[in-house]
Structures are given as C-alpha cells and as structure tokens.
Motif scaffolding. Structure first.
Motif, PDB file in Angstrom:
ATOM      1  N   GLU A  22       0.825  -1.210   0.000  1.00  0.00           N
ATOM      2  CA  GLU A  22       0.000   0.000   0.000  1.00  0.00           C
ATOM      3  C   GLU A  22       0.860   1.261   0.000  1.00  0.00           C
ATOM      4  N   LEU A  23       2.000   1.215   0.670  1.00  0.00           N
ATOM      5  CA  LEU A  23       2.898   2.369   0.665  1.00  0.00           C
ATOM      6  C   LEU A  23       3.442   2.613  -0.737  1.00  0.00           C
ATOM      7  N   VAL A  24       3.744   1.548  -1.457  1.00  0.00           N
ATOM      8  CA  VAL A  24       4.257   1.668  -2.824  1.00  0.00           C
ATOM      9  C   VAL A  24       3.207   2.274  -3.746  1.00  0.00           C
ATOM     10  N   ASN A  25       1.948   1.819  -3.596  1.00  0.00           N
ATOM     11  CA  ASN A  25       0.872   2.358  -4.439  1.00  0.00           C
ATOM     12  C   ASN A  25      -0.485   2.165  -3.756  1.00  0.00           C
ATOM     13  N   PRO A  26      -1.008   3.214  -3.128  1.00  0.00           N
ATOM     14  CA  PRO A  26      -2.289   3.095  -2.434  1.00  0.00           C
ATOM     15  C   PRO A  26      -3.506   3.373  -3.317  1.00  0.00           C
ATOM     16  N   PHE A  27      -3.286   3.546  -4.616  1.00  0.00           N
ATOM     17  CA  PHE A  27      -4.390   3.851  -5.516  1.00  0.00           C
ATOM     18  C   PHE A  27      -4.909   2.548  -6.129  1.00  0.00           C
ATOM     19  N   GLY A  28      -6.151   2.209  -5.796  1.00  0.00           N
ATOM     20  CA  GLY A  28      -6.724   0.956  -6.265  1.00  0.00           C
ATOM     21  C   GLY A  28      -6.960   0.955  -7.764  1.00  0.00           C
ATOM     22  N   SER A  29      -6.845  -0.226  -8.357  1.00  0.00           N
ATOM     23  CA  SER A  29      -7.117  -0.361  -9.787  1.00  0.00           C
ATOM     24  C   SER A  29      -8.619  -0.470 -10.007  1.00  0.00           C
ATOM     25  N   ASN A  30      -9.058   0.004 -11.152  1.00  0.00           N
ATOM     26  CA  ASN A  30     -10.479  -0.061 -11.533  1.00  0.00           C
ATOM     27  C   ASN A  30     -11.394   0.635 -10.525  1.00  0.00           C
ATOM     28  N   VAL A  31     -10.895   1.705  -9.918  1.00  0.00           N
ATOM     29  CA  VAL A  31     -11.703   2.504  -8.991  1.00  0.00           C
ATOM     30  C   VAL A  31     -12.228   3.724  -9.737  1.00  0.00           C
ATOM     31  N   GLU A  32     -13.523   3.917  -9.715  1.00  0.00           N
ATOM     32  CA  GLU A  32     -14.124   5.060 -10.407  1.00  0.00           C
ATOM     33  C   GLU A  32     -13.905   6.328  -9.586  1.00  0.00           C
ATOM     34  N   VAL A  33     -13.303   7.310 -10.195  1.00  0.00           N
ATOM     35  CA  VAL A  33     -12.987   8.569  -9.526  1.00  0.00           C
ATOM     36  C   VAL A  33     -13.652   9.711 -10.287  1.00  0.00           C
ATOM     37  N   LYS A  34     -14.383  10.544  -9.576  1.00  0.00           N
ATOM     38  CA  LYS A  34     -15.056  11.682 -10.198  1.00  0.00           C
ATOM     39  C   LYS A  34     -14.096  12.867 -10.296  1.00  0.00           C
ATOM     40  N   GLU A  35     -14.068  13.494 -11.462  1.00  0.00           N
ATOM     41  CA  GLU A  35     -13.221  14.660 -11.692  1.00  0.00           C
ATOM     42  C   GLU A  35     -13.954  15.899 -11.199  1.00  0.00           C
ATOM     43  N   GLN A  36     -13.826  16.213  -9.918  1.00  0.00           N
ATOM     44  CA  GLN A  36     -14.596  17.309  -9.344  1.00  0.00           C
ATOM     45  C   GLN A  36     -13.767  18.293  -8.530  1.00  0.00           C
TER      46      GLN A  36
END
Length: 284
Positions: A110-124
């Motif tokens: 998680e420290l290396v990469n805490p951004f989950g794959s295939n997670v929908e993120v709103k551009e807001q």
C-alpha cells in the motif's frame, strides 16, 4: 465507507474544500455536537469491511501522500489515529484496530501504491497545486516515491538525510544528470533554468554527498557507518538542507506539471517561524 480519524488546524477548512479527486476530508458530529474529522477516499471504499488491515494501511499511505504534498508549501500536516472506522449504512460506526504487526507485506504494497485499480474517480476537485501534486503522485511512480520519502524523512531524525539523499538521486536521474560534478558543469549546467539550477548546484556541486556519506561528517545521521571516508569541512546546516530539498522538488514538479497540464505554479517552501509570546501580548 471507510474513514481514518485525522487532526489538524486545517481540518475545518479542508473538510469544506474539494481539493483532490482521490481523497477528501469529511466530518461527523457526536452526541455533544463535537465535529470529528476523517480521511475518506474512493480507493478505501473499494475495500470490504472484512479487510480492515488493508483499509488501514491504504489510508495510512494516502494520508502520508497528502502530508508530503502539504510539506512542499509549509509545515502544517495531519496527524492520524491507529484505528480505522467503517461507516455502515445504518449510521453505526465500527472501529477496527489490533493489527498483528506494522511490518506486513500489505503495508509495504500500500505504501508503494495506495491507488486501487479499476476505482471510479469523479473529476470534481478545483484546480490547485495540491490537487495537481496528488494527480502526479498517482500517475508517476517516481513522483510518488519522492513524496513518500519526503514525508518519511520527518518521522525521525535518523531518517532525514537518508531519505533526502534518495530524493536527490531520483530527481538527478530523472533530469538526466549523473553525479559527476565536472561533467555537469561542463555539459549540462547551463541547460537548466536558474530556479532549479540553484538546487542542483547546492546538492551536486556542494558538499552534500560527502557529508551525508561520511560518519565523520553527519555522525549517526550518515548513510554509512564504520567507514574511513574523510570529511574535514564545516558541517552542513540541516535546516538549509530541508528547505532546499523541498524547493528542489517544487522546481522539479514545475517541469512535470508543464509536461502534464501545460502550466505550472511558482510555489516555494518557506519555513514557518514561531515566536514566543512577549509580555505585551498578554495585555488584551
């Protein structure tokens, strides 16, 4: 929905801003109408309630990235709790703790990469230096490592010079500069804008490398111990190193932001100077 309890003098204002597409600060009120703040993220909400360890380590990595980006401008950051809370639909909040240890492969991943794959993120989120730093940290592993090393350098004095040296190596490598002083001065120095060149010169042409690598220079903070590497120059100012490495990152990110967004910010880190109260300050 997961939330990591956080505290800072910035909590109130950050909870009312859309500062990132990938994380946010939100608040709840207890029975006494006391406002409590949490870090939330769509990257946390993709984790099941049954996997509280992964949720905690991911939240811990995300708050560290946020703190690292905040350190590029000043010294205010967030502290966080050892528990992580799950907010159930029926308004019940369940706190999870008692992890087996803090040296698990899950924490490392998680420290290396805490951004989950295939997670929908709103551009807001509104455009800002903080938003764009976090976007770059998400997209670029080298930038993410640099921000992590910066925030880890603040955990303990023993980590400071070692992690600063890692940042210095990452940026030089990315700029195509080997650590040969003569080659840099002869072939590369004039290729860089004055702003970033100031920091390249400080770290590469000064005594930084020799000082950090020598036990005779940096003592217990040095990268190496039990060596005979000499150092007979004046000790370096750690506050100057700290200020310069943050601004070295800022000027490097100008290049990265220009490439990614077509614009950049003229952000500079300035140390906060706290003054003790004087007698007249008590005359309200």
């Amino acid at each position: 929905m997961w939330g990591l309890y956080v505290q800072s003098s910035m909590s109130f204002s950050m909870a009312r801003k859309s500062f990132s597409n990938d994380l946010y600060i939100f608040s709840t009120f207890d029975n006494s109408e006391h406002e409590t703040y949490f870090l939330g993220s769509p990257h946390l909400d993709s984790i099941a309630e049954s996997d509280s360890d992964q949720a905690y380590y991911r939240a811990k990595a995300l708050i560290r990235l946020l703190n690292g980006c905040l350190l590029l401008r000043g010294d205010l950051t967030f502290t966080y709790d050892e528990d992580i809370c799950f907010f159930r639909p029926n308004s019940v909040i369940k706190a999870y703790s008692n992890r087996k240890n803090d040296l698990s492969i899950v924490e490392y991943e998680e420290l290396v990469n805490p951004f989950g794959s295939n997670v929908e993120v709103k551009e807001q989120a509104e455009q800002s230096y903080l938003r764009d730093c976090l976007i770059l940290a998400k997209e670029n592993p080298l930038i993410r490592q640099t921000i992590v090393f910066l925030v880890l350098s603040k955990l303990d004095a023993l980590y400071f010079l070692t992690n600063t040296f890692k940042i210095y190596e990452i940026i030089l490598s990315d700029l195509g500069i080997n650590k040969n002083k003569a080659t840099y001065k002869r072939e590369l120095q004039n290729n860089f804008p004055e702003g970033i060149r100031k920091y390249i010169d400080f770290f590469l042409l000064g005594n930084f490398k020799e000082y950090v690598n020598s036990e005779k220079g940096a003592g217990i903070l040095s990268r190496h111990v039990s060596t005979n590497q000499p150092y007979d120059k004046a000790p370096l100012d750690l506050e100057e190193i700290d200020s310069n490495i943050r601004n070295f990152i800022n000027h490097w990110l100008r290049i990265k932001m220009q490439e990614r967004f077509g614009y950049y910010y003229t952000v500079e880190y300035k140390p906060s100077r706290e003054e003790y109260m004087k007698d007249e300050d008590y005359d309200f």
